[in-house]
Each structure stands twice: as C-alpha cells, then as structure tokens.
Design a protein around this motif. Structure first.
Motif, mmCIF file in Angstrom:
data_model
loop_
_atom_site.group_PDB
_atom_site.id
_atom_site.type_symbol
_atom_site.label_atom_id
_atom_site.label_comp_id
_atom_site.label_asym_id
_atom_site.label_seq_id
_atom_site.Cartn_x
_atom_site.Cartn_y
_atom_site.Cartn_z
ATOM 1 N N THR A 33 29.403 30.070 31.323
ATOM 2 C CA THR A 33 29.188 30.996 30.210
ATOM 3 C C THR A 33 29.638 30.463 28.857
ATOM 4 O O THR A 33 29.343 31.068 27.834
ATOM 5 N N THR A 34 30.383 29.359 28.843
ATOM 6 C CA THR A 34 30.930 28.719 27.633
ATOM 7 C C THR A 34 31.966 29.574 26.906
ATOM 8 O O THR A 34 32.309 29.281 25.761
ATOM 9 N N HIS A 35 32.471 30.659 27.544
ATOM 10 C CA HIS A 35 33.564 31.417 26.938
ATOM 11 C C HIS A 35 34.724 30.489 26.597
ATOM 12 O O HIS A 35 35.018 29.545 27.342
ATOM 13 N N VAL A 36 35.409 30.786 25.506
ATOM 14 C CA VAL A 36 36.634 30.078 25.150
ATOM 15 C C VAL A 36 37.729 31.093 24.862
ATOM 16 O O VAL A 36 37.454 32.239 24.509
ATOM 17 N N VAL A 37 38.981 30.657 25.034
ATOM 18 C CA VAL A 37 40.131 31.538 24.810
ATOM 19 C C VAL A 37 41.198 30.771 24.037
ATOM 20 O O VAL A 37 41.133 29.551 23.909
ATOM 21 N N ASP A 38 42.189 31.511 23.553
ATOM 22 C CA ASP A 38 43.306 30.854 22.889
ATOM 23 C C ASP A 38 44.565 31.016 23.720
ATOM 24 O O ASP A 38 44.544 31.576 24.825
ATOM 25 N N LEU A 39 45.674 30.509 23.217
ATOM 26 C CA LEU A 39 46.904 30.488 24.002
ATOM 27 C C LEU A 39 47.430 31.887 24.284
ATOM 28 O O LEU A 39 48.055 32.116 25.328
ATOM 29 N N ASP A 40 47.178 32.844 23.391
ATOM 30 C CA ASP A 40 47.609 34.217 23.652
ATOM 31 C C ASP A 40 46.944 34.785 24.904
ATOM 32 O O ASP A 40 47.552 35.574 25.635
ATOM 33 N N PHE A 41 45.698 34.398 25.139
ATOM 34 C CA PHE A 41 45.014 34.832 26.362
ATOM 35 C C PHE A 41 45.793 34.356 27.592
ATOM 36 O O PHE A 41 46.037 35.131 28.528
ATOM 37 N N PHE A 42 46.207 33.090 27.586
ATOM 38 C CA PHE A 42 46.954 32.568 28.726
ATOM 39 C C PHE A 42 48.341 33.190 28.834
ATOM 40 O O PHE A 42 48.888 33.328 29.937
ATOM 41 N N ARG A 43 48.934 33.569 27.716
ATOM 42 C CA ARG A 43 50.222 34.269 27.778
ATOM 43 C C ARG A 43 50.064 35.581 28.540
ATOM 44 O O ARG A 43 50.913 35.956 29.361
ATOM 45 N N LYS A 44 48.953 36.282 28.283
ATOM 46 C CA LYS A 44 48.688 37.530 29.004
ATOM 47 C C LYS A 44 48.437 37.267 30.484
ATOM 48 O O LYS A 44 48.866 38.044 31.345
ATOM 49 N N VAL A 45 47.720 36.180 30.775
ATOM 50 C CA VAL A 45 47.442 35.832 32.174
ATOM 51 C C VAL A 45 48.744 35.554 32.918
ATOM 52 O O VAL A 45 48.959 36.054 34.031
ATOM 53 N N VAL A 46 49.613 34.750 32.312
ATOM 54 C CA VAL A 46 50.878 34.409 32.961
ATOM 55 C C VAL A 46 51.742 35.650 33.143
ATOM 56 O O VAL A 46 52.351 35.861 34.204
ATOM 57 N N SER A 47 51.791 36.498 32.135
ATOM 58 C CA SER A 47 52.551 37.753 32.238
ATOM 59 C C SER A 47 52.012 38.624 33.361
ATOM 60 O O SER A 47 52.776 39.185 34.167
ATOM 61 N N PHE A 48 50.690 38.736 33.432
ATOM 62 C CA PHE A 48 50.042 39.516 34.488
ATOM 63 C C PHE A 48 50.378 38.937 35.864
ATOM 64 O O PHE A 48 50.727 39.668 36.799
ATOM 65 N N ALA A 49 50.295 37.623 35.988
ATOM 66 C CA ALA A 49 50.545 36.975 37.276
ATOM 67 C C ALA A 49 51.998 37.144 37.713
ATOM 68 O O ALA A 49 52.278 37.394 38.898
ATOM 69 N N ARG A 50 52.925 37.018 36.787
ATOM 70 C CA ARG A 50 54.340 37.168 37.136
ATOM 71 C C ARG A 50 54.660 38.615 37.513
ATOM 72 O O ARG A 50 55.439 38.873 38.432
ATOM 73 N N GLU A 51 54.035 39.550 36.800
ATOM 74 C CA GLU A 51 54.278 40.966 37.096
ATOM 75 C C GLU A 51 53.789 41.346 38.479
ATOM 76 O O GLU A 51 54.441 42.113 39.202
ATOM 77 N N HIS A 52 52.633 40.800 38.873
ATOM 78 C CA HIS A 52 52.003 41.226 40.117
ATOM 79 C C HIS A 52 52.146 40.224 41.260
ATOM 80 O O HIS A 52 51.629 40.469 42.359
ATOM 81 N N GLY A 53 52.859 39.129 41.036
ATOM 82 C CA GLY A 53 53.075 38.174 42.106
ATOM 83 C C GLY A 53 51.808 37.476 42.561
ATOM 84 O O GLY A 53 51.553 37.358 43.761
ATOM 85 N N ILE A 54 51.019 36.988 41.607
ATOM 86 C CA ILE A 54 49.744 36.335 41.900
ATOM 87 C C ILE A 54 49.802 34.893 41.403
ATOM 88 O O ILE A 54 50.288 34.622 40.303
ATOM 89 N N TRP A 55 49.289 33.978 42.214
ATOM 90 C CA TRP A 55 49.152 32.589 41.790
ATOM 91 C C TRP A 55 47.920 32.448 40.895
ATOM 92 O O TRP A 55 46.916 33.113 41.109
#
Length: 404
Positions: A191-213
């Motif tokens: 799809t060629t979507h692009v994201v910035d570092l804030d997007f990954f900050r949310k991903v990491v926060s989400f993963a740590r909160e819910h125990g997901i790799w």
C-alpha cells in the motif's frame, strides 16, 4: 494402490492469485507479445561492483567453502549493528540481539515456527505482503486482519491509518485467545503507507500494555522519497522489550538473489530464531556473508544511486499515468505504486482489470486482491523496468483506458 497425499500444513494455502496473471503473460509472450512486467517486485538493478568483486575474491579462498555459522559470521553481525548505530543511533549487542537470515522471508517464517504454536493469534495488516500472512498460517496460527486504508495526502504519521489503533484495540478485546504477535511493515508493500516515529511509540506502548510481540519488516528503509525518512521501531525507548525488526540488502543494495537479511532486537526472539536455525541450516555461503559485510561497512554512495533510479522511475510512472487520466499520488516509500482502479473499470475487480491491462496494454501488474480482501479495487505496479520501458507501459495503458 498408492494412497493420495495428505499434507495438512499446505492444504489450506490458497492458490497464488498472481499466478493467473503470470500464466496469461506467459501465453501472450509465447504468441510474440512484448509484455512489460511490472507485476513482481524483483529488483532489476545490478549489485554494485565492489560487492561482487569481494564475493569473487572470497570464493577463491577454499577455507570459505566449508560449512558456515547458521546465525551469521561475527563480522557480519557486527556490521549490521554498526549500520543501525550509524543510521538510527540504536545500540545492539551483536552476539545476542542480531542474527543473519537467508532473506527476510526465511527469517520471519522460521521465527513463526520457533515462537508460536498452533492456534496462536497473529495480527497482520490487510492488505499485506503475502509472507506476513502465510508464515504464521504455515506455522498453524490464526490470522486476524487489521484493515489498512488507502494512503491519502497529509501528514506523514499514519497516513490513511486513522482506524488502525482502534482496530488493534478491538482485536485485543474480542479475539480469543489473546493475540501473541503483531506483524508490521512500513513503508508498506503493497500500500506504500508510511509512518513516523510517534506511530511506533504508540505501537510499542500498545504491545507492552497488552503483552504482545511485534515484528517489524523494514524492507524499504533505503527507498524513501520527498524528504521522508523511514524510522526504525528500535529507536523507541523500550522497543527491545517487545519488538524485533527485519532488514535485508535486497532493495537498497540491490542484492535480492543473494538472500542476505537480518533480525535484530529482542534477545529472546533472536535467541528463539537462533536455536531453530541451528537445526535447519548452516547459514549462508560464507563468501556471500563476507561480501555483505563489505556492503554494510562501505560507502552508501551505491545505495544513493539505486535510490535515485527508483525515484526517477516513480516520477515517470506516476506523472505518465496522471497524464493519461488515471489519478495516482506519488508514494513516499517502497519500489511500488499502489493505484485505485479507475472508476469506469471498478466493476471488473482487480484480477480482471489486471488481465485487461495484460491483453490490451501489454503490461503486467499485481491485482490487489492477492494481498488480502481489502486490497480489492487496487493494483500494484513494481518499478522494475527502465524509464524507456515504463514510458512504453504508460502509452499502452493510456490506449487501453481510452477504449472503454
């Protein structure tokens, strides 16, 4: 009488959708048609000479002909860690947080076998690169798709991804058992979507909160345009607690057939892949690893030249198609163009529209349905022909669009 074969692990894999297009392309070529293949994302640019020369030198040393190391020779793993430090200021322990793989597809597939069990749930964007879906499927996992909307103009962060995090939240609340992995890839193929570092900050926060790799495939780190630079998820504080990242030399260094990639980040996941690979293989041919080490430690001038070629091809294709009446926005990353089917052809669907372009325009593209149900209505162009051939493709497409 010989019993019919029963292979449950592969019996539920669907037919390769692009295979129908490839079969038609093959038939037309047999008839003499000059087909321009923009379907498969197979880089056509030669590997830079200094990398090839190092391979030749290493091959001539017989000591390099023996079994190698399945996780990669130390100098190669040190080189990828030094690359991360230069590019992203990310510190990695080369002995425990980095492993060489025979291409990102192999690394992801073996990691799924090592770190999941049948019935585990894996979250994958839809549309997605097929191996991101089928590596977990082959391992016996259940897939939950997270819809990827169409890229739209605007800020870099989450372009067209407004519903992405709400979709993740819904998945965690409604899926039983709880998801174990989330697979991402930005810039995104197809799809060629692009994201910035804030997007990954949310991903990491989400993963740590819910125990997901989290597994992030950074395949197109080197192919970004218009001032955009792709971030690494490992730049986020705490990312190594929950995430690993794949990177390969296939695109930026134009080494697709060499099959050199890496998995870096969380040491438990790197360790799991290290253990299973020790049973499956002895690693890449050592001269390939030596040449890859030279590539990573050397000048990036060759990467810039490869980048510029894709940049120019992108502009030629997008500007040409826009001039032909097909409205397409230039992507900020990848070696692809993701295009919504023109309205007057939308009723055909992506597969039949791809076949129409083959027969009428003599151009092969990938139908969006091949990347997931939400890819329907789109086609993907791969920038794997020179500018002259791309201009020829545009002329053929323009004629085909004007016929109806």
């Amino acid at each position: 009488m010989k019993p019919p074969p029963e292979f449950p692990r592969i019996s539920h894999l669907p037919p390769y959708v692009l295979g129908q297009v490839v079969a038609q392309m093959t038939q037309q070529r047999k008839k003499g048609d000059d087909i321009i293949n923009l379907g498969m994302g197979n880089p056509d640019l030669p590997t830079p000479p200094h990398i090839v020369n190092k391979l030749i030198e290493a091959v001539q040393k017989t000591k390099n002909h023996r079994y190698s190391v399945s996780r990669g020779i130390p100098k190669l793993r040190q080189a990828i860690c030094a690359w991360y430090k230069r590019r992203y200021n990310v510190e990695l322990d080369w002995d425990f947080e980095a492993i060489a793989v025979m291409g990102a597809k192999e690394g992801l597939s073996h990691l799924m076998l090592a770190a999941t069990q049948p019935g585990d749930v894996v979250l994958v964007p839809n549309p997605s690169y097929p191996i991101h879906i089928y590596a977990p499927v082959i391992a016996g996992c259940d897939i939950r798709g997270v819809r990827m909307a169409r890229p739209v103009a605007g800020t870099v962060q989450g372009e067209g991804l407004d519903d992405f995090f709400p979709s993740l939240e819904r998945a965690v609340k409604t899926v039983i058992p709880k998801p174990k992995f989330l697979i991402l890839s930005f810039p995104s193929n197809p799809t060629t979507h692009v994201v910035d570092l804030d997007f990954f900050r949310k991903v990491v926060s989400f993963a740590r909160e819910h125990g997901i790799w989290v597994i992030h495939d950074l395949a197109y780190a080197d192919l970004t345009f218009d001032g955009y630079k792709a971030p690494s998820i490992l730049q986020v504080d705490g990312a190594k607690e929950v995430a690993v990242e794949l990177y390969s030399l296939s695109k930026g260094y134009s080494m697709p057939g060499w099959r050199v990639g890496f998995l870096c980040g969380n040491r438990e996941l790197v360790g799991a892949l290290t253990k299973i690979k020790s049973y499956f293989d002895y690693g890449m041919f050592q001269p390939v690893q030596i040449a890859a080490t030279v590539a990573l430690n050397g000048s990036e001038d060759c990467v810039k030249q490869i980048w510029e070629t894709y940049h120019q091809r992108r502009d030629v294709l997008c500007e040409g198609l826009n001039g032909a009446g097909w409205t397409i926005e230039k992507p900020k990353g990848t070696m692809f163009v993701w295009a919504k089917i023109p309205d007057k052809f939308s009723s055909l669907g992506s597969l039949e529209f791809s076949k129409l372009l083959l027969s009428e325009a003599k151009v092969c593209v990938s139908p969006g349905i091949g990347f997931g149900e939400y890819g329907e209505g789109y086609v993907r162009f791969a920038l794997v022909e020179n500018e002259k051939r791309i201009r020829q493709a545009v002329r053929g497409i323009k004629q085909a669009l004007q016929k109806k």
